[in-house]
Structures are given as structure tokens and as C-alpha cells.
Design an enzyme around this catalytic site. Structure first.
Site, PDB file in Angstrom:
ATOM      1  N   LYS A  29       0.812  -1.217   0.000  1.00 14.18           N
ATOM      2  CA  LYS A  29       0.000   0.000   0.000  1.00 14.18           C
ATOM      3  C   LYS A  29       0.846   1.268   0.000  1.00 14.18           C
ATOM      4  O   LYS A  29       0.471   2.278  -0.593  1.00 14.18           O
ATOM      5  CB  LYS A  29      -0.945  -0.008   1.200  1.00 14.18           C
ATOM      6  N   LYS A  56     -10.112  -6.318 -11.784  1.00 15.71           N
ATOM      7  CA  LYS A  56     -11.197  -6.495 -10.825  1.00 15.71           C
ATOM      8  C   LYS A  56     -12.261  -5.417 -11.013  1.00 15.71           C
ATOM      9  O   LYS A  56     -11.959  -4.310 -11.437  1.00 15.71           O
ATOM     10  CB  LYS A  56     -10.659  -6.420  -9.395  1.00 15.71           C
ATOM     11  N   LYS A 101     -14.906   0.638  -8.407  1.00 11.15           N
ATOM     12  CA  LYS A 101     -15.607   1.904  -8.596  1.00 11.15           C
ATOM     13  C   LYS A 101     -14.701   2.955  -9.231  1.00 11.15           C
ATOM     14  O   LYS A 101     -15.175   3.959  -9.752  1.00 11.15           O
ATOM     15  CB  LYS A 101     -16.135   2.421  -7.270  1.00 11.15           C
TER      16      LYS A 101
END
Length: 335
Positions: free
Chosen positions: A115, A198, A201
Site C-alpha cells: 500500500k 477487478k 468503482k
């Protein structure tokens, strides 16, 4: 048996979120309670702070996530449903456990590396330290089992390491070592426009993602326009290798219908997508429409959602406070 699990509040939940997480929680609630166990689900709003988010968005996302869980089948009368912030013992125990966890353990956490990327020096301390908060989330309630995916197994091992070290250091058999709960593997839902990515949004194409808030007509339209190939469906799941778009649509159908992909293939073998996609669209509308309608109803009644979270937090605090006091006592913090 007590199962504890949390989910970060993200806005604009979509079909991938539902099939990959929310639907799994509902199944777990019903199965665990049928065995005489207890389920606790929390909105991980404190974890939502590890990367910048506008305050108004975090608040709205927490409300939306709560409405989604209830609309999808999480019963706040059967499961304890709350958000972290309403139970301060999560933060307090995390600080205490920070003094038990070792820097070397956190340095091995792969999710921080993933991350933070190349900006490790610019990442927040919260992003680095949040596995300790995750440990507190489950140890606080003496969770016996924690549902984990592949990306969370390392964090559960850390929680067990912290619990073991605490019990040894302070010579108390205080913390239960939680076991991983391996449930039915959640389907990996891909974009309707590019099955190599994947469903997300953040995808610029609105046709790529089915949002839970979409109307029936929009849901049906997105499935009818989903990218496919010209070939008919084969007579076996294995024969879909190399056909990612077809495999994705069959996966979605199977997950929505609670069937196996092989079973779906057997029904539609030899048929083209001209027949399959309308059937999938009808199924998606039938399954998602009632959830959306209940979400909309709940989101129009903010007081009802606040009441659900308040009741759940009161139950969670009643369980958490004795454990926090016992931890403080063991560490010499209570005179």
C-alpha cells in the site's frame, strides 16, 4: 464460538463488494448461529483513517456500509453490529498492545509495503501500525475465530503472536488465540468491460461496474452490454479457460444463484450469450433489487441507522470493557 470481523467503510459499494464480502458475512451469521455461536461485525472507521479521506466522506461511507449490511441480511438483533469509534476500547487496547508487538514483526507485514509503495517515508504511522489495531479488534472480544482471506492471514498470525507474547510476559492466560475461519471461497468478480481487471468503482467506464444502488434498468443494461466473445458456452467449466469474459459472467451467475459454475455451465451449454446475458440480467435484478430498495429506505432514515449502531456499540462495550480492565490490571496500570 465467537466470530469477529470488520470491514472498512468504502462508498459506492458494487457487486464485487457484495459477493466478495457482504454476502459471505450473511452466510456466516446464519451458519455460526445455527451452531450456537455468536457473530460480531464492525465498520472499521478507524482503519478508514490510515489513508486520507474527507471527513464528510468517511461519515457517509460508514452510514452507507451499515445500511448495506442490514439490507443484505445482517440482522442487528442477532449479530452485534457497530462501528469502531463508538467503542473506545479498540483504540486503548491497540496502544497497550503496541508495547508488546515488535518492530520486526511489523516490518514483515507485506500489505504495508504494497500500500505504501515507493512512498514509505510519506505513509502515515497508522498505515504502518494498523495490524496492531486489527489485533486489538479481535483480542478485545476473545474471538475464537476470525474469517480471513489470503491477504489477511499474516495479520491474524500477528494477532496470535501478540496474544502469546502478552500471556507469557505478564504470566496471565488472558487472551484467546483466534483461529482462522475458512469459509466458502469468495468469488473474484471482474470488470464487465475488461475481465483482466477487478470490478472497481475507480474504473472510468460506468458500464464496467454494477453498483448496489443502480436501478433495475441500469443493472439489466450493464449485463446485456457486458463484453463477451462470439462462441457459445461449452459443456464444462474447464473449457472456459482462455475466455475470461465468459468465465466472469458464469462466475457472477453462479454466485448470485448459490450454485456452482459447473452447474450453471451444464444448464446453458451450447447457448450463446444472446440467451445467457438476459437470464443473468434477470437474476441480478431479482437478487440485487430488494437489497437496493431496503438500502434506500434505510438511508432515508439516518436516525434508524444511528440507533442500530448505538445498540450494537452498547453490546460491544459491555464485552470489551472487562477485557480492557483486565489488560490494564495485568500491565500494572490500575492501582
Amino acid at each position: 464460538m465467537r466470530v469477529v470481523s470488520g470491514i472498512k467503510p468504502t462508498g459506492n459499494l458494487h457487486l464485487g463488494n457484495y459477493l466478495g464480502a457482504v454476502k459471505q458475512w450473511v452466510v456466516m451469521q446464519n451458519e455460526i448461529q445455527a451452531q450456537g455461536g455468536e457473530t460480531m461485525y464492525f465498520i472499521a472507521d478507524l482503519h478508514g483513517l490510515t489513508e486520507w479521506i474527507a471527513p464528510a466522506d468517511l461519515t457517509a461511507n460508514t452510514i452507507e456500509m451499515t445500511a448495506t449490511l442490514v439490507a443484505a441480511g445482517i440482522d442487528p438483533e442477532r449479530s452485534i453490529l457497530f462501528n469502531q469509534t463508538r467503542v473506545p476500547a479498540h483504540s486503548e487496547l491497540a496502544w497497550l498492545l503496541n508495547n508488546v508487538a515488535r518492530v520486526g514483526w511489523l516490518n514483515r507485514m507485506t500489505q504495508f509495503k504494497d500500500k505504501a509503495g515507493k512512498n514509505r517515508e510519506g505513509a502515515s504511522v497508522g498505515l504502518y501500525d494498523y495490524p496492531v489495531l486489527m489485533a486489538a479488534d479481535v483480542l478485545l472480544y476473545n474471538a475464537t475465530h476470525v474469517p480471513v482471506g489470503e491477504d489477511q492471514k499474516q495479520h491474524l498470525e500477528l494477532a496470535r503472536d501478540i496474544a502469546t507474547k502478552f500471556n507469557l510476559d505478564y504470566k496471565r492466560d488472558l487472551f484467546t488465540l483466534p483461529e482462522p475461519l475458512v469459509s466458502k471461497e469468495a468469488p473474484r468478480i471482474m470488470s464487465l468491460r475488461d475481465a483482466s481487471a477487478k470490478m472497481s468503482k475507480s474504473n472510468p467506464s460506468v458500464q464496467s461496474v454494477v453498483k448496489l444502488i443502480d436501478t433495475d434498468d441500469v443493472i439489466a443494461d450493464k449485463f446485456r452490454k457486458a463484453k463477451t466473445d462470439p462462441d457459445a458456452l461449452p459443456d464444462s467449466w474447464e473449457a472456459l479457460d482462455g475466455r475470461p469474459e465468459a468465465r466472469n459472467l458464469v462466475t457472477i451467475f453462479a454466485a448470485l444463484a448459490d450454485r456452482t459454475p459447473g452447474d450453471v455451465i451444464a444448464e446453458f451449454a451450447g447457448q450463446g450469450f444472446g440467451q445467457f446475458k438476459p437470464a443473468l440480467a434477470d437474476l441480478a435484478v431479482a437478487k440485487l433489487g430488494p437489497i437496493r430498495d431496503e438500502m434506500v429506505r434505510l438511508l432515508d432514515d439516518r436516525a434508524a441507522i444511528d440507533a442500530i449502531l448505538a445498540r450494537g456499540a452498547a453490546k460491544a462495550r459491555a464485552l470489551a470493557e472487562p477485557m480492557l480492565r483486565a489488560t490494564q490490571e495485568a500491565m500494572g496500570l490500575l492501582a
